[in-house]
Design an enzyme around this catalytic site. Sequence first.
Site, PDB file in Angstrom:
ATOM      1  N   GLU A 182      -5.516   2.419   6.180  1.00  0.00           N
ATOM      2  CA  GLU A 182      -5.884   3.507   5.261  1.00  0.00           C
ATOM      3  C   GLU A 182      -4.649   4.176   4.678  1.00  0.00           C
ATOM      4  O   GLU A 182      -4.386   5.367   4.900  1.00  0.00           O
ATOM      5  CB  GLU A 182      -6.750   4.547   5.988  1.00  0.00           C
ATOM      6  N   GLU A 375     -13.937  -1.734   8.201  1.00  0.00           N
ATOM      7  CA  GLU A 375     -14.552  -0.626   8.945  1.00  0.00           C
ATOM      8  C   GLU A 375     -15.823  -0.207   8.237  1.00  0.00           C
ATOM      9  O   GLU A 375     -15.820  -0.028   7.016  1.00  0.00           O
ATOM     10  CB  GLU A 375     -13.632   0.611   9.005  1.00  0.00           C
TER      11      GLU A 375
END
Length: 478
Positions: A182, A375
């Site tokens: 991220e 995810e």
Amino acid sequence: MTNSVFPKGFLWGGATAANQCEGAYNVDGRGLANVDVVPIGEDRFPIISGQKKMFDFEAGYFYPAKESIDFYHHYKEDIALFGEMGFKTYRMSIAWSRIFPKGDELEPNEKGLEFYEDVFKECHKYGIEPLVTITHFDCPMYLIEHYGGWRNRKMIEFYERLVRTLFTRYKGLVKYWLTFNEINMILHAPFMGAGLYFEEGENVEETKYLAAHHELVASALATKIAHEVDPENKVGCMLAAGQYYPNTCNPKDYWQAMNEDRSNYFFIDVQARGEYPNYAKKQWERDGISFEITDEDLQLLKENTVDFISFSYYSSRVASADPSLTDKTAGNIFDSLKNPYLEASEWGWQIDPLGLRITLNTIWDRYQKPMFIVENGLGAVDTPDENGYVEDDYRIDYLREHVKAMNDAINVDGVELLGYTTWGCIDLVSAGTGEMKKRYGFIYVDRDNEGKGTLKRSKKKSFDWYKQVIASNGTELD
Ligand code: P53
């Protein structure tokens, strides 16, 4: 939904991160990391966002990552369960400070290297392909205290040493790599994303983009080295994704949504296209942001774009140009108004499977590179019976709808998707809150927010459901 046909070799699996599952924070020579010193409780957010200084353990706090679910000592048992579910891939991350405890050493810590080698070998026993995040919010504390974290250009050199060590040592054992988890998190939780704590009077925006530049160059360099060491290596970038919707059809709301999206896609524009986008350069000019970018940096970025684009997806987001609207979603690091068309999880994260299809299509249209959803999942309170069994139909429902959306994106829209790993396939510590009770797993772990419990693992209802999904390659979802 049309005929559900996932590509042959589609990589079904689950995902974890070192600091959220390993524990054993000081075992076998591991050094202290930023992710160790973030406690549960109300100070967590000020700390992970670089506003409150916490460089070591302090009295009166509980630090969940110290022990976590002790994957370090349970990995054989845990990987056997992943194998039983039929995982094709397991996404996990390396704790940098196991390999280089301080971060600036010349020689790695053999004990740390051995641990991950054992984990990878264990995966291969079950036909599980490891997917390795090199940095999942991890940064050795020593590098933060002595170099200031990613605001320092020296970090590129330390990261280079780390990745060269990993690619060389694990050649033949690992071929899928992600450089930074991220990467856009640096703008929202910069201590967690880049080891940044801001001194008073510091230009926060400039420091964040400077650190981001160093991470982007380090990522390109890692991609280069990965390909040199083994042409079989595939390297991906990783984005905390989730499309912004305009709150209304007012063009100003659309423009706001577009700009919010750009603040995230900015990173992937660089990693997938190899250049800083003009909108960012113009914005920096207007904001008086400037920092050193060398010709060599630009060349590295240009010549070493990623092989695939991975992302996390939990929810879509909503933007408005009207600052008087303040009804925001709770408990999420990304700013968003509430979407009245969507239900929310117990933590206020809004549930939007179609948003996943929209996000997949947007990323595909923008880059035309293979994608990987690394995810996705539902954080929920689970109530186990006396055998540790949980009837988690709510989790199955969430995942089923997202698998359907993914199927539509592949088979109706034609996007290219390599695989899907659900977040927290085994219960672990929440990154955002530090809680244990925000659970995502197919496997229940007996441990609570205060660190009490036997650490015993048990299967939830979703365990058998996911096993069937994988065995049928996504055709049997009920
Ligand atoms: P938790 C916020 C928003 C989107 C993704 O999050 C995020 C976060 C951080 O809270 O992080 C990713 O545990 C991250 C994982 C994290 C997962 O989402 O707060 O890559 O480390 O655990 C879920 O529920």
